[in-house]
Motif scaffolding. Structure first.
Motif, PDB file in Angstrom:
ATOM      1  N   TRP A 139      -6.293  14.167   4.575  1.00  0.00           N
ATOM      2  CA  TRP A 139      -7.201  13.906   3.459  1.00  0.00           C
ATOM      3  C   TRP A 139      -6.452  13.053   2.452  1.00  0.00           C
ATOM      4  N   TRP A 140      -6.943  11.828   2.204  1.00  0.00           N
ATOM      5  CA  TRP A 140      -6.298  10.947   1.244  1.00  0.00           C
ATOM      6  C   TRP A 140      -6.572  11.436  -0.177  1.00  0.00           C
ATOM      7  N   THR A 141      -5.509  11.717  -0.919  1.00  0.00           N
ATOM      8  CA  THR A 141      -5.653  12.072  -2.330  1.00  0.00           C
ATOM      9  C   THR A 141      -5.348  10.892  -3.253  1.00  0.00           C
ATOM     10  N   HIS A 142      -4.509   9.955  -2.781  1.00  0.00           N
ATOM     11  CA  HIS A 142      -4.136   8.793  -3.584  1.00  0.00           C
ATOM     12  C   HIS A 142      -3.976   7.591  -2.657  1.00  0.00           C
ATOM     13  N   TYR A 143      -4.403   6.431  -3.159  1.00  0.00           N
ATOM     14  CA  TYR A 143      -4.401   5.205  -2.355  1.00  0.00           C
ATOM     15  C   TYR A 143      -4.116   4.056  -3.317  1.00  0.00           C
ATOM     16  N   VAL A 144      -2.903   3.522  -3.272  1.00  0.00           N
ATOM     17  CA  VAL A 144      -2.437   2.555  -4.264  1.00  0.00           C
ATOM     18  C   VAL A 144      -2.140   1.234  -3.567  1.00  0.00           C
ATOM     19  N   THR A 145      -2.806   0.165  -3.972  1.00  0.00           N
ATOM     20  CA  THR A 145      -2.599  -1.143  -3.367  1.00  0.00           C
ATOM     21  C   THR A 145      -2.523  -2.218  -4.441  1.00  0.00           C
ATOM     22  N   CYS A 146      -1.782  -3.282  -4.162  1.00  0.00           N
ATOM     23  CA  CYS A 146      -1.676  -4.391  -5.114  1.00  0.00           C
ATOM     24  C   CYS A 146      -2.832  -5.373  -4.975  1.00  0.00           C
ATOM     25  N   SER A 147      -3.648  -5.227  -3.919  1.00  0.00           N
ATOM     26  CA  SER A 147      -4.685  -6.203  -3.601  1.00  0.00           C
ATOM     27  C   SER A 147      -6.067  -5.720  -4.046  1.00  0.00           C
ATOM     28  N   PRO A 148      -6.738  -6.438  -4.945  1.00  0.00           N
ATOM     29  CA  PRO A 148      -8.121  -6.080  -5.282  1.00  0.00           C
ATOM     30  C   PRO A 148      -9.037  -6.088  -4.054  1.00  0.00           C
ATOM     31  N   ARG A 149      -8.779  -6.990  -3.100  1.00  0.00           N
ATOM     32  CA  ARG A 149      -9.606  -7.040  -1.892  1.00  0.00           C
ATOM     33  C   ARG A 149      -9.457  -5.770  -1.069  1.00  0.00           C
TER      34      ARG A 149
ATOM     35  N   LEU B   4       0.832  -1.202   0.000  1.00  0.00           N
ATOM     36  CA  LEU B   4       0.000   0.000   0.000  1.00  0.00           C
ATOM     37  C   LEU B   4       0.867   1.252   0.000  1.00  0.00           C
ATOM     38  N   THR B   5       0.466   2.234  -0.768  1.00  0.00           N
ATOM     39  CA  THR B   5       0.960   3.595  -0.629  1.00  0.00           C
ATOM     40  C   THR B   5      -0.252   4.506  -0.524  1.00  0.00           C
ATOM     41  N   CYS B   6      -0.343   5.264   0.560  1.00  0.00           N
ATOM     42  CA  CYS B   6      -1.388   6.283   0.659  1.00  0.00           C
ATOM     43  C   CYS B   6      -0.711   7.641   0.825  1.00  0.00           C
ATOM     44  N   LEU B   7      -1.287   8.613   0.159  1.00  0.00           N
ATOM     45  CA  LEU B   7      -0.667   9.919  -0.003  1.00  0.00           C
ATOM     46  C   LEU B   7      -1.758  10.957   0.182  1.00  0.00           C
ATOM     47  N   GLY B   8      -1.431  12.074   0.825  1.00  0.00           N
ATOM     48  CA  GLY B   8      -2.480  13.061   1.013  1.00  0.00           C
ATOM     49  C   GLY B   8      -1.998  14.357   1.633  1.00  0.00           C
ATOM     50  N   VAL B   9      -2.969  15.153   2.069  1.00  0.00           N
ATOM     51  CA  VAL B   9      -2.734  16.511   2.553  1.00  0.00           C
ATOM     52  C   VAL B   9      -3.069  16.569   4.039  1.00  0.00           C
ATOM     53  N   ALA B  10      -2.148  17.114   4.840  1.00  0.00           N
ATOM     54  CA  ALA B  10      -2.401  17.320   6.259  1.00  0.00           C
ATOM     55  C   ALA B  10      -3.390  18.469   6.436  1.00  0.00           C
ATOM     56  N   LEU B  11      -4.293  18.327   7.408  1.00  0.00           N
ATOM     57  CA  LEU B  11      -5.408  19.254   7.575  1.00  0.00           C
ATOM     58  C   LEU B  11      -5.278  20.078   8.854  1.00  0.00           C
ATOM     59  N   ALA B  12      -5.948  21.206   8.854  1.00  0.00           N
ATOM     60  CA  ALA B  12      -5.987  22.096  10.016  1.00  0.00           C
ATOM     61  C   ALA B  12      -7.341  21.971  10.714  1.00  0.00           C
ATOM     62  N   GLY B  13      -7.316  21.962  12.053  1.00  0.00           N
ATOM     63  CA  GLY B  13      -8.553  22.023  12.822  1.00  0.00           C
ATOM     64  C   GLY B  13      -9.273  20.711  13.001  1.00  0.00           C
ATOM     65  N   VAL B  14      -8.716  19.598  12.546  1.00  0.00           N
ATOM     66  CA  VAL B  14      -9.362  18.283  12.678  1.00  0.00           C
ATOM     67  C   VAL B  14      -8.308  17.255  13.088  1.00  0.00           C
ATOM     68  N   ASP B  15      -7.684  17.504  14.231  1.00  0.00           N
ATOM     69  CA  ASP B  15      -6.574  16.668  14.671  1.00  0.00           C
ATOM     70  C   ASP B  15      -7.049  15.289  15.123  1.00  0.00           C
ATOM     71  N   ALA B  16      -6.089  14.376  15.238  1.00  0.00           N
ATOM     72  CA  ALA B  16      -6.318  13.079  15.853  1.00  0.00           C
ATOM     73  C   ALA B  16      -6.636  13.279  17.334  1.00  0.00           C
ATOM     74  N   PRO B  17      -7.058  12.218  18.049  1.00  0.00           N
ATOM     75  CA  PRO B  17      -7.438  12.384  19.454  1.00  0.00           C
ATOM     76  C   PRO B  17      -6.376  12.994  20.361  1.00  0.00           C
ATOM     77  N   ASP B  18      -5.094  12.916  19.988  1.00  0.00           N
ATOM     78  CA  ASP B  18      -4.066  13.519  20.847  1.00  0.00           C
ATOM     79  C   ASP B  18      -4.063  15.038  20.781  1.00  0.00           C
ATOM     80  N   GLY B  19      -4.830  15.620  19.838  1.00  0.00           N
ATOM     81  CA  GLY B  19      -4.892  17.077  19.717  1.00  0.00           C
ATOM     82  C   GLY B  19      -3.667  17.691  19.081  1.00  0.00           C
ATOM     83  N   VAL B  20      -2.734  16.860  18.596  1.00  0.00           N
ATOM     84  CA  VAL B  20      -1.482  17.346  18.027  1.00  0.00           C
ATOM     85  C   VAL B  20      -1.289  16.852  16.597  1.00  0.00           C
ATOM     86  N   THR B  21      -1.514  15.563  16.366  1.00  0.00           N
ATOM     87  CA  THR B  21      -1.309  14.975  15.044  1.00  0.00           C
ATOM     88  C   THR B  21      -2.388  15.455  14.084  1.00  0.00           C
ATOM     89  N   PRO B  22      -2.020  16.097  12.967  1.00  0.00           N
ATOM     90  CA  PRO B  22      -3.043  16.610  12.056  1.00  0.00           C
ATOM     91  C   PRO B  22      -3.844  15.486  11.408  1.00  0.00           C
TER      92      PRO B  22
END
Length: 257
Positions: free
Chosen positions: A86-96, A65-83
């Motif tokens: 928004w996933w812009t690209h999601y590349v996987t070798c598995s159809p499942r 898997l490779t997932c790629l995206g943009v870090a966001l403002a005002g919607v942090d993870a539960p720790d209140g620090v980690t941004p």
């Protein structure tokens, strides 16, 4: 097809996760949908991952898997620090995995990711249709006694609604760790908008030969607020973890490669 409402667990994956400042901040901001805001510095993140064996997952099987995206403002993870991201690209070798992620709103397509470590050099390649898309080169050490644990928050668009999920993780990062270069090979591919500036500025990250995480069992609908006023000109926030080594930055090649 896996039910997208079911949670999924992955253990002991090999995972490279880090973020950088982009060469084209306006292009990065344009990828974020209404209702979400990119960080003022337009920080970009990427996760390149390999799961070697079906026994490491609750239902995905082995995959990359490779997932790629943009870090966001005002919607942090539960720790209140980690941004949040928004996933812009999601590349996987598995159809499942592709079908599971797409049903949850991720922009999932088929492709392949490889992680190769020789000595203290890690090379991570992402390709689509057999053509190279992204390559990361890093210097890595060994795992020690450090454990990193917490949550990431990622947003997708499903059935016209913004939804978010909180993804818990536990990882064993290596030390030392230093990103040397990030190369985007295809100027025509939409991911090229996220390419890093030169010289490359890295804002945190790690490589973990053993990283475990879960996909949440449910996604939360995110209320879309009224349109925000235009953001001011992008300015870096905080201090970067490191700048690409001088021996690489002075090469004159893209992304300090």
């Amino acid at each position: 097809m896996l039910d997208p409402a079911d949670p999924q667990l992955v253990v002991d994956s090999r995972t490279l996760h880090f973020s950088w400042l982009p060469a084209d901040p306006d292009a990065v901001a344009a990828l974020v949908p209404p209702g979400l805001r990119p960080r003022p510095d337009r920080q970009v993140f990427m996760n390149q991952q390999v799961v070697e064996d079906a026994a490491q997952t609750s239902g995905f099987g082995a995959y990359t898997l490779t997932c790629l995206g943009v870090a966001l403002a005002g919607v942090d993870a539960p720790d209140g620090v980690t941004p949040g991201g928004w996933w812009t690209h999601y590349v996987t070798c598995s159809p499942r995995v592709r079908d599971y992620a797409a049903a949850r709103g991720a922009p999932a397509v088929l492709g392949r990711t490889t992680l190769r470590v020789r000595g203290d050099v890690l090379v991570a390649d992402t390709e689509i249709g057999g053509a190279p898309l992204i390559r990361t080169r890093a210097r890595v050490g060994q795992t020690g006694h450090e454990i990193r644990a917490g949550h990431h928050r990622y947003f997708t668009l499903r059935d016209g609604d913004l939804v978010s999920g909180v993804y818990p993780y536990v990882s064993e990062p290596v030390s030392p760790f230093e990103i040397e270069s990030v190369e985007f090979f295809d100027p025509v591919h939409p991911s090229y908008a996220l390419r890093p500036e030169n010289p490359l500025l890295i804002f945190g990250g790690c490589y973990a030969p053993r990283a475990s995480f879960a996909h949440p069992g449910g996604l939360t609908r995110y209320p879309v607020p009224p349109p925000s006023p235009p953001a001011t000109a992008p300015t870096p926030t905080g201090a970067p973890a490191h700048q690409v080594p001088l021996r690489r930055a002075c090469s004159g090649l893209p992304s300090g490669s």
